[in-house]
Design an enzyme around this catalytic site. Structure first.
Site, mmCIF file in Angstrom:
data_model
loop_
_atom_site.group_PDB
_atom_site.id
_atom_site.type_symbol
_atom_site.label_atom_id
_atom_site.label_comp_id
_atom_site.label_asym_id
_atom_site.label_seq_id
_atom_site.Cartn_x
_atom_site.Cartn_y
_atom_site.Cartn_z
ATOM 1 N N LYS A 1 -2.327 -10.424 -3.502
ATOM 2 C CA LYS A 1 -0.968 -10.000 -3.824
ATOM 3 C C LYS A 1 -0.349 -9.185 -2.696
ATOM 4 O O LYS A 1 0.817 -9.378 -2.329
ATOM 5 C CB LYS A 1 -0.988 -9.189 -5.133
ATOM 6 N N GLY B 1 6.231 -2.469 -7.829
ATOM 7 C CA GLY B 1 6.456 -1.320 -6.967
ATOM 8 C C GLY B 1 6.392 -1.687 -5.502
ATOM 9 O O GLY B 1 7.108 -1.121 -4.669
ATOM 10 N N GLN C 1 1.914 1.409 0.268
ATOM 11 C CA GLN C 1 3.289 0.978 0.050
ATOM 12 C C GLN C 1 4.271 1.863 0.808
ATOM 13 O O GLN C 1 5.184 1.372 1.475
ATOM 14 C CB GLN C 1 3.618 0.989 -1.441
ATOM 15 N N ASP D 1 -6.900 0.689 -7.109
ATOM 16 C CA ASP D 1 -6.586 -0.392 -8.052
ATOM 17 C C ASP D 1 -7.796 -0.837 -8.865
ATOM 18 O O ASP D 1 -7.643 -1.419 -9.944
ATOM 19 C CB ASP D 1 -6.021 -1.598 -7.306
#
Length: 430
Positions: free
Chosen positions: A21, A89, A159, A306
């Site tokens: 992802k 997000g 991120q 995660d």
């Protein structure tokens, strides 16, 4: 939707993992500003990556199957409406960086869950670079030129780092991010492969203004975070043997795998070269023996953030006391994952205590099926499905359709691999 999971006698076969992802998001975004057509095979088919593709199309980018027709560094156009990032997000934060230096303003929106997640983490550094940025709602762009900065991130976040680096492609001078803990480096690897001026070392990444990015051709490797559920399930269900090929083995992502090995899980890894600058290989897992408790704290927690929900499931079956700390970031994900896992595993009979930044878990404990809720969080839903595979009776996971965010077909895969176990789906929650 409710998914009912039952105890597995064993798990056996080859796992079909979705495309990574994190890499999928970045391939689409960087392909969108490249000069030419990028070919990206094996994209994640989850809803999060679909949100990124939809936002890029709204910005004028042509995406057709495996091909991304790059608009060049300055070819994006303003969207007529707010960009809908769905539940992603990554989409919202990375696009904020990509759009921060544009002459046009953009508003980025999302679902109820995403709207609650902290976006001031990107607004503050982007503002320091000279961008016009505000939140809530998240608005960026339409201001003056950007200037490179040295940003010392208070929280380790790939991120946020990536958002700043993407903005740095349009800033004068050098843009540098210093992290308290090294995070995944997919952005740096891909930018380097596309010809950008990138310097990186553990905990530090820097970029210079880019005039052009070359298009890329990449086969997206299998998602190691998705593999984590099968690594735990394959280790805890006796007599299991699972094989995963073409899995991404980026060293910034393998801490969880190494931790399971130290805990006694029978995991073998065979490296098989690289795909688009990312190391890949085959992973096999079988039934674990001589299990040991684990301790995760600080830097280690950030490196496997995660995977921590499914690690909590594993810890219920490890002898002694396992401690997971330094993971307060879990409270700001799609759900409060610390509370969600503690409540659900307690309902199944686990001895688990939630702390401010993790859990204290005593094992091994006999688990019994129960009705648990996903909290609309894909990782909670899949972690509780793994718990259901080692519990007696039925485990009903409410809101299980949220797995479509990252792993479409997860429950079908479970059914195909499990002997004397099943995952049946029902309609909307009663």
């Amino acid at each position: 939707m409710i998914a009912t999971v039952r105890r597995a006698r064993r798990l056996e076969g080859e796992v079909r993992l979705p495309g990574d992802k994190s890499i999928s998001h970045r391939a689409l975004m960087l392909g969108a500003i490249a000069s030419g057509i990028s070919t990206v095979r094996g994209l994640s088919t989850g809803a999060d990556v679909a949100s990124t593709a939809a936002c890029l199309r709204a910005l004028g980018v042509e995406i057709d199957g495996d091909e991304v027709r790059g608009a060049g560094m300055n070819g994006l156009r303003g969207a007529a409406e707010p960009l809908d990032c769905g539940n992603s997000g990554t989409t919202m934060r990375l696009l904020a960086g990509l759009l921060a230096g544009r002459e046009f303003a953009s508003e980025l929106s999302g679902d109820e869950s995403l709207s609650r997640r902290p976006m001031d983490r990107v607004v503050e550094p982007l503002t320091r670079m000279g961008a016009r940025a505000s939140w809530p709602p998240l608005r960026v762009g339409g201001g003056g030129p950007l200037e490179g900065i040295v940003y010392e991130a208070p929280v380790a976040s790939a991120q946020v780092k990536s958002a700043i680096l993407l903005a740095g492609l349009y800033a004068s001078g050098t843009t540098e991010v210093v992290e308290p803990v090294p995070t995944r480096d997919h952005t740096e690897r891909m930018l380097r492969a596309m010809g950008a001026d990138v310097e990186s070392s553990p905990g530090r990444s820097a970029v210079s203004r880019a005039r052009r990015l070359e298009p890329i051709e990449i086969d997206v490797p299998g998602d190691l975070s998705a593999a984590s559920f099968w690594l735990v399930a394959g280790g805890l269900v006796p007599g299991s043997r699972l094989r995963m090929t073409g899995v991404g083995l980026n060293p910034t992502r393998t801490a969880f795998l190494e931790l399971l090995r130290r805990a006694g899980f029978a995991i073998s890894v065979a490296a098989e070269g690289e795909m688009g600058g990312e190391p890949v290989g085959t992973i096999e897992v079988g039934g674990a023996s001589e299990l040991r408790p684990i301790t995760v704290e600080g830097d280690a927690a950030a490196a496997m953030i995660d995977e921590l929900p499914v690690l909590a499931v594993a810890a219920t079956q490890l002898p002694g006391t396992s401690r997971i700390s330094g993971a307060r970031e879990l409270r700001f994900k799609e759900s409060d994952r610390i509370t969600a896992m503690a409540e659900s595993l307690s309902a199944m009979g686990a001895d688990i205590l939630a702390t401010d930044d993790g859990w204290i878990i005593k094992g091994p404990r006999y688990l019994e099926g129960a009705r648990v809720h996903s909290h609309a969080d894909h990782r909670i839903a899949m972690a509780m499905a793994v718990a259901g595979m080692i519990a007696d009776g039925d485990t009903d996971v409410e809101g299980a359709d949220c797995v479509e965010i990252s792993y479409p077909g997860f429950f079908e895969q479970l059914e195909s691999l499990a002997w004397r176990a099943s995952a049946t789906r029902k309609g909307p929650t009663d």
